[in-house]
Design a protein around this motif. Structure first.
Motif, PDB file in Angstrom:
ATOM      1  N   PHE A   1     -21.984  17.718 -15.996  1.00  0.00           N
ATOM      2  CA  PHE A   1     -20.747  16.955 -15.845  1.00  0.00           C
ATOM      3  C   PHE A   1     -19.765  17.352 -16.947  1.00  0.00           C
ATOM      4  O   PHE A   1     -20.164  17.776 -18.040  1.00  0.00           O
ATOM      5  CB  PHE A   1     -21.008  15.452 -15.936  1.00  0.00           C
ATOM      6  CG  PHE A   1     -21.219  14.793 -14.603  1.00  0.00           C
ATOM      7  CD1 PHE A   1     -20.203  14.058 -14.011  1.00  0.00           C
ATOM      8  CD2 PHE A   1     -22.429  14.918 -13.935  1.00  0.00           C
ATOM      9  CE1 PHE A   1     -20.398  13.450 -12.778  1.00  0.00           C
ATOM     10  CE2 PHE A   1     -22.632  14.315 -12.707  1.00  0.00           C
ATOM     11  CZ  PHE A   1     -21.615  13.570 -12.116  1.00  0.00           C
ATOM     12  N   ARG A   2     -18.491  17.202 -16.645  1.00  0.00           N
ATOM     13  CA  ARG A   2     -17.428  17.478 -17.605  1.00  0.00           C
ATOM     14  C   ARG A   2     -16.507  16.273 -17.671  1.00  0.00           C
ATOM     15  O   ARG A   2     -16.292  15.591 -16.662  1.00  0.00           O
ATOM     16  CB  ARG A   2     -16.642  18.722 -17.188  1.00  0.00           C
ATOM     17  CG  ARG A   2     -15.484  19.094 -18.109  1.00  0.00           C
ATOM     18  CD  ARG A   2     -14.944  20.472 -17.798  1.00  0.00           C
ATOM     19  NE  ARG A   2     -15.915  21.498 -18.158  1.00  0.00           N
ATOM     20  CZ  ARG A   2     -16.062  21.973 -19.387  1.00  0.00           C
ATOM     21  NH1 ARG A   2     -15.293  21.539 -20.367  1.00  0.00           N
ATOM     22  NH2 ARG A   2     -16.969  22.885 -19.638  1.00  0.00           N
ATOM     23  N   ILE A   3     -15.983  15.999 -18.858  1.00  0.00           N
ATOM     24  CA  ILE A   3     -15.013  14.913 -19.016  1.00  0.00           C
ATOM     25  C   ILE A   3     -13.766  15.452 -19.707  1.00  0.00           C
ATOM     26  O   ILE A   3     -13.827  16.403 -20.499  1.00  0.00           O
ATOM     27  CB  ILE A   3     -15.591  13.711 -19.797  1.00  0.00           C
ATOM     28  CG1 ILE A   3     -16.074  14.134 -21.182  1.00  0.00           C
ATOM     29  CG2 ILE A   3     -16.711  13.052 -19.001  1.00  0.00           C
ATOM     30  CD1 ILE A   3     -16.486  12.954 -22.075  1.00  0.00           C
ATOM     31  N   HIS A   4     -12.616  14.811 -19.395  1.00  0.00           N
ATOM     32  CA  HIS A   4     -11.316  15.166 -19.974  1.00  0.00           C
ATOM     33  C   HIS A   4     -10.638  13.884 -20.460  1.00  0.00           C
ATOM     34  O   HIS A   4      -9.590  13.489 -19.936  1.00  0.00           O
ATOM     35  CB  HIS A   4     -10.438  15.849 -18.932  1.00  0.00           C
ATOM     36  CG  HIS A   4     -11.029  17.049 -18.283  1.00  0.00           C
ATOM     37  ND1 HIS A   4     -10.938  18.320 -18.831  1.00  0.00           N
ATOM     38  CD2 HIS A   4     -11.726  17.196 -17.133  1.00  0.00           C
ATOM     39  CE1 HIS A   4     -11.532  19.188 -18.026  1.00  0.00           C
ATOM     40  NE2 HIS A   4     -12.030  18.522 -17.002  1.00  0.00           N
ATOM     41  N   PRO A   5     -11.185  13.204 -21.449  1.00  0.00           N
ATOM     42  CA  PRO A   5     -10.630  11.900 -21.850  1.00  0.00           C
ATOM     43  C   PRO A   5      -9.171  11.968 -22.292  1.00  0.00           C
ATOM     44  O   PRO A   5      -8.388  11.066 -21.953  1.00  0.00           O
ATOM     45  CB  PRO A   5     -11.542  11.477 -23.009  1.00  0.00           C
ATOM     46  CG  PRO A   5     -12.803  12.243 -22.817  1.00  0.00           C
ATOM     47  CD  PRO A   5     -12.387  13.550 -22.228  1.00  0.00           C
ATOM     48  N   ALA A   6      -8.793  12.989 -23.032  1.00  0.00           N
ATOM     49  CA  ALA A   6      -7.414  13.088 -23.509  1.00  0.00           C
ATOM     50  C   ALA A   6      -6.459  13.317 -22.346  1.00  0.00           C
ATOM     51  O   ALA A   6      -5.428  12.643 -22.220  1.00  0.00           O
ATOM     52  CB  ALA A   6      -7.290  14.201 -24.541  1.00  0.00           C
ATOM     53  N   SER A   7      -6.781  14.250 -21.469  1.00  0.00           N
ATOM     54  CA  SER A   7      -5.914  14.539 -20.327  1.00  0.00           C
ATOM     55  C   SER A   7      -5.827  13.375 -19.356  1.00  0.00           C
ATOM     56  O   SER A   7      -4.773  13.113 -18.771  1.00  0.00           O
ATOM     57  CB  SER A   7      -6.417  15.782 -19.583  1.00  0.00           C
ATOM     58  OG  SER A   7      -6.307  16.942 -20.382  1.00  0.00           O
ATOM     59  N   HIS A   8      -6.938  12.656 -19.183  1.00  0.00           N
ATOM     60  CA  HIS A   8      -6.970  11.576 -18.202  1.00  0.00           C
ATOM     61  C   HIS A   8      -6.639  10.209 -18.812  1.00  0.00           C
ATOM     62  O   HIS A   8      -6.568   9.211 -18.088  1.00  0.00           O
ATOM     63  CB  HIS A   8      -8.333  11.524 -17.520  1.00  0.00           C
ATOM     64  CG  HIS A   8      -8.607  12.721 -16.662  1.00  0.00           C
ATOM     65  ND1 HIS A   8      -9.882  13.116 -16.321  1.00  0.00           N
ATOM     66  CD2 HIS A   8      -7.772  13.621 -16.079  1.00  0.00           C
ATOM     67  CE1 HIS A   8      -9.816  14.211 -15.564  1.00  0.00           C
ATOM     68  NE2 HIS A   8      -8.549  14.529 -15.409  1.00  0.00           N
TER      69      HIS A   8
ATOM     70  N   LEU B   1     -29.070  15.929 -17.424  1.00  0.00           N
ATOM     71  CA  LEU B   1     -27.900  16.729 -17.096  1.00  0.00           C
ATOM     72  C   LEU B   1     -26.991  16.820 -18.320  1.00  0.00           C
ATOM     73  O   LEU B   1     -26.684  15.797 -18.936  1.00  0.00           O
ATOM     74  CB  LEU B   1     -27.113  16.105 -15.944  1.00  0.00           C
ATOM     75  CG  LEU B   1     -27.768  16.080 -14.563  1.00  0.00           C
ATOM     76  CD1 LEU B   1     -26.822  15.427 -13.565  1.00  0.00           C
ATOM     77  CD2 LEU B   1     -28.120  17.482 -14.107  1.00  0.00           C
ATOM     78  N   PRO B   2     -26.516  18.007 -18.669  1.00  0.00           N
ATOM     79  CA  PRO B   2     -25.621  18.153 -19.823  1.00  0.00           C
ATOM     80  C   PRO B   2     -24.236  17.561 -19.573  1.00  0.00           C
ATOM     81  O   PRO B   2     -23.761  17.487 -18.434  1.00  0.00           O
ATOM     82  CB  PRO B   2     -25.528  19.676 -20.009  1.00  0.00           C
ATOM     83  CG  PRO B   2     -26.710  20.235 -19.304  1.00  0.00           C
ATOM     84  CD  PRO B   2     -26.954  19.312 -18.146  1.00  0.00           C
ATOM     85  N   LEU B   3     -23.595  17.189 -20.671  1.00  0.00           N
ATOM     86  CA  LEU B   3     -22.213  16.743 -20.680  1.00  0.00           C
ATOM     87  C   LEU B   3     -21.377  17.833 -21.347  1.00  0.00           C
ATOM     88  O   LEU B   3     -21.708  18.301 -22.432  1.00  0.00           O
ATOM     89  CB  LEU B   3     -22.082  15.442 -21.474  1.00  0.00           C
ATOM     90  CG  LEU B   3     -20.664  14.927 -21.717  1.00  0.00           C
ATOM     91  CD1 LEU B   3     -20.066  14.372 -20.423  1.00  0.00           C
ATOM     92  CD2 LEU B   3     -20.659  13.854 -22.810  1.00  0.00           C
ATOM     93  N   CYS B   4     -20.281  18.238 -20.690  1.00  0.00           N
ATOM     94  CA  CYS B   4     -19.414  19.288 -21.219  1.00  0.00           C
ATOM     95  C   CYS B   4     -18.027  18.724 -21.489  1.00  0.00           C
ATOM     96  O   CYS B   4     -17.540  17.868 -20.744  1.00  0.00           O
ATOM     97  CB  CYS B   4     -19.289  20.449 -20.225  1.00  0.00           C
ATOM     98  SG  CYS B   4     -20.858  21.142 -19.670  1.00  0.00           S
ATOM     99  N   ALA B   5     -17.368  19.221 -22.543  1.00  0.00           N
ATOM    100  CA  ALA B   5     -16.008  18.780 -22.852  1.00  0.00           C
ATOM    101  C   ALA B   5     -15.347  19.800 -23.759  1.00  0.00           C
ATOM    102  O   ALA B   5     -15.988  20.392 -24.636  1.00  0.00           O
ATOM    103  CB  ALA B   5     -16.009  17.416 -23.530  1.00  0.00           C
ATOM    104  N   ASP B   6     -14.040  20.010 -23.550  1.00  0.00           N
ATOM    105  CA  ASP B   6     -13.279  20.840 -24.465  1.00  0.00           C
ATOM    106  C   ASP B   6     -13.115  20.102 -25.787  1.00  0.00           C
ATOM    107  O   ASP B   6     -13.020  18.864 -25.820  1.00  0.00           O
ATOM    108  CB  ASP B   6     -11.896  21.150 -23.891  1.00  0.00           C
ATOM    109  CG  ASP B   6     -11.955  22.145 -22.741  1.00  0.00           C
ATOM    110  OD1 ASP B   6     -13.034  22.712 -22.502  1.00  0.00           O
ATOM    111  OD2 ASP B   6     -10.910  22.348 -22.091  1.00  0.00           O
ATOM    112  N   ALA B   7     -13.038  20.861 -26.883  1.00  0.00           N
ATOM    113  CA  ALA B   7     -12.909  20.247 -28.202  1.00  0.00           C
ATOM    114  C   ALA B   7     -11.663  19.372 -28.301  1.00  0.00           C
ATOM    115  O   ALA B   7     -11.680  18.315 -28.942  1.00  0.00           O
ATOM    116  CB  ALA B   7     -12.878  21.344 -29.264  1.00  0.00           C
ATOM    117  N   ALA B   8     -10.578  19.782 -27.660  1.00  0.00           N
ATOM    118  CA  ALA B   8      -9.344  18.994 -27.720  1.00  0.00           C
ATOM    119  C   ALA B   8      -9.440  17.707 -26.925  1.00  0.00           C
ATOM    120  O   ALA B   8      -8.649  16.770 -27.142  1.00  0.00           O
ATOM    121  CB  ALA B   8      -8.174  19.828 -27.203  1.00  0.00           C
TER     122      ALA B   8
END
Length: 253
Positions: A107-114, A133-140
């Motif tokens: 899974f991936r999350i985009h907390p800043a964008s969303h 299951l791994p969690l993926c996220a950009d550093a920003a």
């Protein structure tokens, strides 16, 4: 650079679709297949541009469609999650269960964008940890304090940090040293000899090959690993070994 250099590597970050500011054609099923052929890759993890920029949950169907169409090439879907709200998402645990049934590998999350606090997704982290299951996220998207909180509260949850950028090794080192479940991929891993430095400090097994195809030039990450000067065993570990461990039975050996 011959195919033998990258043969068997697993690309842990591809984004399907088209960025509105990009002059490049969409990263569709055929483009991903050509990418796998060009570098003789064993597979890839694909999330959807739509899930990032347009429809966080609805874009997951696009990622799965690409993954299913290229399943024989080792392509896996990475879904996106947001906090449960009426009319968009009923349950984070239910979302993870549906993902597992669909063969989703991460899974991936985009907390800043969303526009939400990462703390609102504790139900997601708990479900991912239970399902391995791994969690993926950009550093920003996921600041270090938030990442640290998640790593402390859910110590068995693998967390993959992407798009690290420049001059972040000190912060990364502190997190990797304190939390065995945190990993970093090679998308925009722009530190000079950062791959070599982490390997020299016994952290090669926390590195994942990934190109960011769809948002980055894949040649960056390919050269970063292929020309690193690391021994063949370490290159294989970063190229595919860690992905095989994180994504478990979903990754072809």
């Amino acid at each position: 650079m011959g195919d033998a250099v990258t043969e068997g590597w697993f690309d842990a970050r591809i984004v399907s679709g088209a960025h509105p500011a990009s002059l490049l054609p969409p990263t569709d099923r055929d483009a991903i297949a050509a990418h796998l052929d060009r570098y003789a890759l064993s597979g890839a993890l694909v999330s959807a541009m739509a899930s990032w920029l347009h429809d966080p949950v609805g874009g997951n169907a696009e990622a799965s469609a690409v993954a299913h169409s290229l399943a024989d090439r080792g392509v896996l879907a990475c879904w996106t999650a947001v906090p449960a709200t009426p009319g968009e998402l009923d349950s984070l645990t239910g979302l993870v269960n549906r993902a597992v049934d669909d063969g989703v590998a991460a899974f991936r999350i985009h907390p800043a964008s969303h526009g939400f606090s990462p703390a609102l997704l504790d139900e997601l982290y708990d479900a991912l940890q239970a399902r391995h299951l791994p969690l993926c996220a950009d550093a920003a998207e996921l600041p270090w304090p938030d990442l640290t909180r998640i790593a402390l509260r859910f110590p068995e949850l693998p967390i993959v940090v992407s798009n690290l950028g420049y001059r972040k090794l000190r912060e990364l080192w502190a997190v990797l040293d304190a939390h065995a479940g945190v990993y970093v991929d090679l998308v925009d891993f722009a530190a000079h000899q950062g791959v070599e430095w982490l390997a020299a400090n016994n952290l090669a097994d926390r590195l994942l090959f990934a190109t960011g195809l769809g948002v980055r030039d894949p040649g960056e990450s390919v050269v970063r690993l292929a020309w690193s000067g690391l021994d063949d065993a370490t290159v294989r570990l970063v190229g595919s070994g860690t992905a095989g461990r994180l994504f478990r039975s979903w990754v072809r050996s």
